[in-house]
Design a protein around this motif. Structure first.
Motif, short mmCIF file in Angstrom:
data_model
loop_
_atom_site.label_atom_id
_atom_site.label_comp_id
_atom_site.label_asym_id
_atom_site.label_seq_id
_atom_site.Cartn_x
_atom_site.Cartn_y
_atom_site.Cartn_z
N ASP A 43 19.10 -32.99 112.96
CA ASP A 43 20.45 -32.97 113.53
C ASP A 43 20.94 -32.03 114.29
N HIS A 98 30.00 -34.39 117.83
CA HIS A 98 30.19 -34.00 116.53
C HIS A 98 31.79 -33.93 116.01
N HIS A 188 18.43 -29.27 110.25
CA HIS A 188 19.21 -29.18 111.62
C HIS A 188 18.58 -28.13 112.30
ZN ZN Z 1 25.53 -32.78 112.22
#
Ligand code: ZN
Length: 224
Positions: A43, A98, A188
């Protein structure tokens, strides 16, 4: 003062998030299979500091995965988006920039989806899957995902790899000891505490060969 707005936050984001994360069968949290497959997902990118390095590690190990990108980052770094696609990985959406759904009013939620899908279309990426930032929903999140025909994907395991307190060794052990068939793994390739994606990438250099030796096959979110 916070107690004044507490019921609003509870109704607007906490309850919808709990519902979709815990009880709803409308979101995907695991691969419904007994085969020895797992889906790696990353992500918050693309990020020129980390995503290319991660792509190198994935290529070395012959592993394909899914990137849930921020549309504004994708717009800023189209070359990385092209590389992700040309190396056989899959791209889903992780919102425009985000923003937390708690603080997103209904019309802002609509615009977030509208702008994101437009940006990705212009980059030639047809988006079919969406993961909300922090896995947080407001009452409109599911509605607009449906409007744009997006399936919502969460995860079944993460390694807290965004945290400043987590070491490479923790990430490695957490993944090796806990991953099981059908898991969707959240990691991530941007954001988090200072340089945290570097720890994730270094951990993967040993984790990926080990998972392959254990017989795991890596699938994309589009294979779920
Ligand atoms: Zn995120």
């Amino acid at each position: 003062m916070y107690w004044d707005i507490f019921p609003i936050i509870l109704g607007y984001a906490v309850l919808p998030s709990l519902y979709y994360r815990s009880f709803s069968n409308k979101v995907i949290k695991t691969a419904p299979t007994k085969d020895k497959v797992i889906a790696l997902t990353f992500d918050d990118g693309p990020d020129p500091r980390y995503t290319p390095k991660l792509l190198d590690v994935l290529r070395t190990n012959g592993v394909k995965c899914t990137f849930f990108v921020l549309a504004e980052n994708a717009q800023r770094y189209p070359d990385i988006i092209n590389r992700i696609r040309s190396e056989g990985h899959y791209i889903g959406l992780h919102s425009l920039r985000h923003k937390n759904a708690i603080f997103s009013l209904p019309d802002q939620t609509r615009k977030d989806f509208f702008k994101s899908v437009n940006i990705m279309n212009k980059l030639g990426v047809k988006i079919k899957f969406f993961r909300p930032p922090w896995g947080i929903f407001n009452p409109l999140t599911y509605h607009y995902a449906k409007v744009y025909n997006l399936k919502i994907v969460l995860w079944s395991i993460h390694a807290m790899d965004w945290s400043r307190w987590v070491t490479e060794d923790y990430i490695r052990k957490r993944l090796i000891n806990n991953i099981k068939s059908g898991d969707i793994i959240l990691l991530h390739d941007s954001r988090g505490s200072k340089n945290s994606p570097n720890r994730t990438i270094t951990a993967l250099k040993t984790v990926l060969p080990l998972l392959k030796r254990k017989g795991y096959h890596f699938i994309l979110v589009s294979d779920l």
